[in-house]
Design an enzyme around this catalytic site. Structure first.
Site, short mmCIF file in Angstrom:
data_model
loop_
_atom_site.label_atom_id
_atom_site.label_comp_id
_atom_site.label_asym_id
_atom_site.label_seq_id
_atom_site.Cartn_x
_atom_site.Cartn_y
_atom_site.Cartn_z
N HIS A 291 -15.75 49.99 47.82
CA HIS A 291 -15.23 50.85 46.74
C HIS A 291 -13.72 50.66 46.56
CE1 HIS A 291 -18.81 53.60 47.95
NE2 HIS A 291 -19.22 52.51 47.33
N HIS B 296 -22.91 53.39 39.79
CA HIS B 296 -22.39 53.13 41.13
C HIS B 296 -22.76 51.72 41.61
CE1 HIS B 296 -20.51 53.99 44.90
NE2 HIS B 296 -21.50 53.30 45.44
N ASP C 258 -20.33 48.90 43.04
CA ASP C 258 -20.56 48.14 44.28
C ASP C 258 -20.47 46.64 44.05
OD1 ASP C 258 -20.91 50.26 46.07
OD2 ASP C 258 -23.10 50.28 45.86
N HIS D 6 -25.69 45.33 49.00
CA HIS D 6 -24.48 44.67 49.49
C HIS D 6 -24.75 43.29 50.08
CE1 HIS D 6 -22.11 48.09 48.57
NE2 HIS D 6 -22.83 48.88 49.32
ZN LIG Z 1 -21.19 52.01 47.02
#
Ligand SMILES: [Zn+2]
Length: 305
Positions: A77, A233, A237, A260
């Site tokens: 972030h 969001h 990311d 991720h």
């Molecule tokens: Zn995140």
């Protein structure tokens, strides 16, 4: 041409690590041209960890980096806020191994950068301009980037949850749209996974103050900041994870059900697929060939001020 940028002065904040639950102090400091984004562990005699794809290590529900004996967790972030605001060079000092989660979004980091002020430097920024499609998939998760005159992200998510079946969004990412539409979107999790995460020693700092928590019948936090805050969001990311490339992207990123680990592998794949991109100083200025491109497109480069 767009010049590289750093901060005008140092700024700091403190918070807790989402996964460690530990209190951490963070300071952002100006850095010279071509320094890039680097973390510095003050508790480890100032050992540094570069925010680059080759340093990726430990992808436990967040993006982690490691170099020599130092690691830094949950970097995504903060990295998103830095690239979203066009900061190329910064030293990030930490006294712990995890970036503070703040409210689970990038809004606090945007505030912090604005408090520091942004300083133009003397050397041109180099963008990574995608010239051929690059893609990566793992099972039903997939991500790709296509040539485009802008930095744009299309993300779609689907979950087997009554409140979050399918969301999709396309976002042209400029400094303004990042601040207004993406930075405030918070991370999210499912109540039935919280106990499982804690048994693994994760999410120890997680609470309704720093994550949207989805219960079986509703959002425990009551109010969402956007109707599609979840997919916004995910765009946040992926912007943060692709910051590990080290150059702002000019291209259209399209992702479905990524996370991720996939984002970080994709950052490395982009760097490896050198035939599919070139470094440019703006969409009008080709570094490799040193010629002006014959285009009249006036609303790029992306992320430029
Ligand atoms: Zn995140």
């Amino acid at each position: 041409m767009t010049l590289q940028q750093t901060l005008r002065r140092s700024v700091s904040c403190s918070g807790i690590g989402l996964h460690s639950g530990k209190k951490v102090r963070l300071r952002l400091k100006p850095a010279p041209v071509n320094h890039g984004i680097r973390f510095k562990r003050l508790d480890l005699d100032g050992l540094e960890v570069s925010a680059t794809a080759e340093r990726v290590a430990g992808m436990n529900y967040a993006t982690g980096l490691a170099q020599d004996a130092a690691s830094v967790g949950t970097v995504e972030h903060l990295l998103a806020a830095l690239v979203g605001l066009g900061i190329d060079n910064v030293s990030i000092e930490l006294n712990q191994a995890e970036v503070p989660i703040m409210d689970g979004s990038a809004a606090s980091f945007v505030y912090l950068v604005h408090e520091a002020g942004i300083q133009s430097q003397t050397t041109p920024r180099r963008f990574l301009k995608v010239t051929r499609p690059i893609s990566l998939s793992r099972g039903d998760k997939r991500i790709a980037v296509y040539p485009s005159d802008h930095f744009k992200v299309t993300y779609s998510i689907s979950f087997d949850h009554p409140l979050l079946r399918h969301q999709s969004r396309t976002q042209r990412v400029t400094e303004d749209s990042f601040i207004e539409d993406i930075a405030p979107a918070r991370t999210f999790g499912f109540l039935n996974e919280v106990e499982q995460l804690r048994q693994k020693g994760l999410a120890l700092g997680g609470s309704l103050d720093n994550a949207i928590v989805l219960g079986e019948t509703g959002v425990l936090n009551n109010v969402l900041r956007f109707e599609d805050e979840f997919v916004r969001h995910k765009i946040l990311d992926v912007i943060g994870d692709l910051a590990l490339i080290g150059h702002p992207i000019i291209g259209h990123v399209v992702a479905h059900r990524g996370g991720h680990a996939l984002h970080a592998s994709f950052a490395q794949k982009i760097l490896d697929d050198t035939y599919a991109w070139k470094l440019v100083e703006s969409v009008l200025d080709d570094v490799e060939e040193g010629q002006s491109a014959a285009t009249t497109d006036s609303d790029a480069p992306v992320l430029a001020r």
